[in-house]
Scaffold this active site. Structure first.
Site, mmCIF file in Angstrom:
data_model
loop_
_atom_site.group_PDB
_atom_site.id
_atom_site.type_symbol
_atom_site.label_atom_id
_atom_site.label_comp_id
_atom_site.label_asym_id
_atom_site.label_seq_id
_atom_site.Cartn_x
_atom_site.Cartn_y
_atom_site.Cartn_z
ATOM 1 N N GLY A 115 0.818 -1.214 0.000
ATOM 2 C CA GLY A 115 0.000 0.000 0.000
ATOM 3 C C GLY A 115 0.845 1.253 0.000
ATOM 4 N N ASN A 116 2.061 1.155 0.538
ATOM 5 C CA ASN A 116 2.952 2.314 0.563
ATOM 6 C C ASN A 116 3.470 2.678 -0.826
ATOM 7 O OD1 ASN A 116 2.920 2.910 3.348
ATOM 8 N ND2 ASN A 116 4.247 1.169 3.746
ATOM 9 N N LYS A 171 -2.458 -7.161 14.842
ATOM 10 C CA LYS A 171 -2.201 -6.394 13.622
ATOM 11 C C LYS A 171 -2.380 -4.899 13.892
ATOM 12 C CE LYS A 171 -1.687 -6.180 9.052
ATOM 13 N NZ LYS A 171 -0.498 -6.685 8.347
ATOM 14 N N LYS A 224 -1.860 -9.150 3.570
ATOM 15 C CA LYS A 224 -1.991 -9.175 2.108
ATOM 16 C C LYS A 224 -0.960 -10.098 1.460
ATOM 17 C CE LYS A 224 1.561 -6.283 0.761
ATOM 18 N NZ LYS A 224 2.592 -6.500 -0.284
ATOM 19 N N LYS A 263 6.571 -11.260 4.889
ATOM 20 C CA LYS A 263 6.765 -11.429 3.450
ATOM 21 C C LYS A 263 7.552 -12.712 3.166
ATOM 22 C CE LYS A 263 6.886 -6.428 2.629
ATOM 23 N NZ LYS A 263 5.460 -6.332 2.320
#
Length: 406
Positions: free
Chosen positions: A78-79, A182, A270, A331
């Site tokens: 999103g960044n 989160k 995500k 990730k």
């Protein structure tokens, strides 16, 4: 079949030329040869009503020839839509998306690509604007917002992107709901955090010297629109599906009903959702694009060293990424999950982590880190010169002002 399509609108001389070119393309198995020698020189043909039919025929024909065209799920953070130092506005997000679009378009021109994206800054902003809204609704809103921005930006690069509002089933009894971890939204001081807890019923936890809202982050169980994505890839090869944005909209099945769904107050990671999407689609590869390169040993230190290739076994043994700043740990875990989970249905499946600007080089393993099962050495280190080492990522310097979003 291709020659028949071409011959409808061309002269006898041009037909003979195209027949020769089609023969060359057939034996060379080159999609680029087909597209550049037939479609580009015949510009008038592209303007005819049947040009879309011809393009689909070219894609179907070359797909049967098993050309080096892979199915790849690409995840961007999103960044990527929030450039450093700029406010989070629609105009600024669109500018950032326009800068990113050519990179994705290049991948999509050579491979079958599905795009997924984060939504951290965007969903945090929406949560502040609509504090009474639940996170399933906020996730849907951010998915629509970002999907529209990405589709508009990709159109400028000649790619027809199709955002899909994607619902993802989670298990409401998962332990993540008992202990939310989160972090979402901005940071708060102790008094402000206490006030928000009392007024809005938020769960707030300490994050360093500040406090932030936390929500449950259960793993994805089922992606409900995955077959729609598959159908798009199979029947509409010109499009770029955008799915599972922000980890998807978290839902659960209503007890006693086989079909009814209900929203869940949670945020799905995500990268984990992207890994499941890639596995469900039987993708060849899963690329996670960051703003800090691949996987490093001793990240941010003078002796930092980047892994060029590595196995899941080596990463698990060294617990690589656990001490990295930001979200590199999840990730790496998501990449390993895809590679290991795909071996039965897609032997040779790979994942890669690298910088957004290096997307094309990542595929050639010239940048970033490739994660694969087929590596006898377990790890191969990237050999960089002195000048390259000077440009490697460094740990960010801390300031007295807290960041707006993490």
């Amino acid at each position: 079949e291709l020659f028949d399509l071409v011959s409808r609108w061309t002269s006898v001389e041009t037909q003979a030329r195209h027949l020769r070119l089609l023969s060359i393309a057939f034996f060379s198995g080159s999609i680029k040869a087909l597209m550049s020698t037939i479609l580009r020189p015949t510009k008038s043909l592209l303007q005819r009503p049947a040009s879309a039919t011809l393009r689909r025929a070219v894609h179907t024909y070359t797909s049967k020839k098993k050309i080096d065209r892979q199915r790849i799920v690409v995840a961007v953070g999103g960044n990527a839509l929030q450039r450093r130092g700029e406010r989070l506005t629609i105009d600024n997000m669109l500018k950032a998306a326009v800068e990113m679009a050519p990179t994705i378009a290049q991948l999509a021109s050579e491979h079958e690509v599905v795009l997924t994206h984060g939504n951290g800054p965007q969903v945090g902003e929406l949560a502040l604007e609509r504090s009474a809204a639940t996170f399933d609704v906020l996730g849907a809103e951010s998915m629509g917002q970002i999907g529209y921005i990405l589709a508009q930006a990709m159109a400028g690069s000649g790619v027809n992107a199709v955002p899909i509002l994607t619902q993802v089933v989670v298990d409401p009894s998962h332990p993540a709901f008992q202990d939310p971890t989160k972090y979402v939204g901005p940071v708060y001081g102790p008094k402000e955090a206490q006030a928000l807890t009392e007024k809005l019923g938020w769960v707030v936890k300490q994050d360093g010297e500040y406090y932030r809202r936390v929500v449950p982050s259960p793993p994805p169980v089922e992606i409900l629109q995955v077959e729609a994505v598959r159908k798009l890839l199979e029947t509409y090869p010109e499009c770029l599906p955008i799915a599972c944005g922000g980890g998807g909209i978290p839902v659960s099945r209503v007890p006693g009903s086989a079909t009814a769904l209900q929203g869940v107050e949670a945020v799905i990671d995500k990268d984990m959702c992207g890994a499941k999407l890639a596995q469900d689609l039987q993708a060849d590869g899963y690329i996670i694009l960051t703003d800090g390169g691949g996987i490093f040993r001793n990240f941010g230190k003078p002796d930092a060293k980047e892994m060029a290739q590595v196995t899941p076994e080596y990463l698990q043994g060294t617990k690589a990424g656990k001490e990295f700043p930001g979200s590199m740990g999840p990730k790496i875990e998501a990449a390993m999950q895809f590679v290991e989970g795909s071996q039965k249905t897609k032997p040779g499946a790979w994942a890669a982590i690298g910088d957004l600007k290096d997307a094309a080089q990542i595929l050639r393993n010239e940048e970033g880190t490739l994660i694969t099962m087929n590596l006898p050495e377990k790890v191969v280190w990237r050999d960089r010169g002195i000048e390259e080492e000077d440009s490697m990522p460094k740990l960010p310097k801390l300031t007295q002002d807290p960041p707006k979003y993490a």
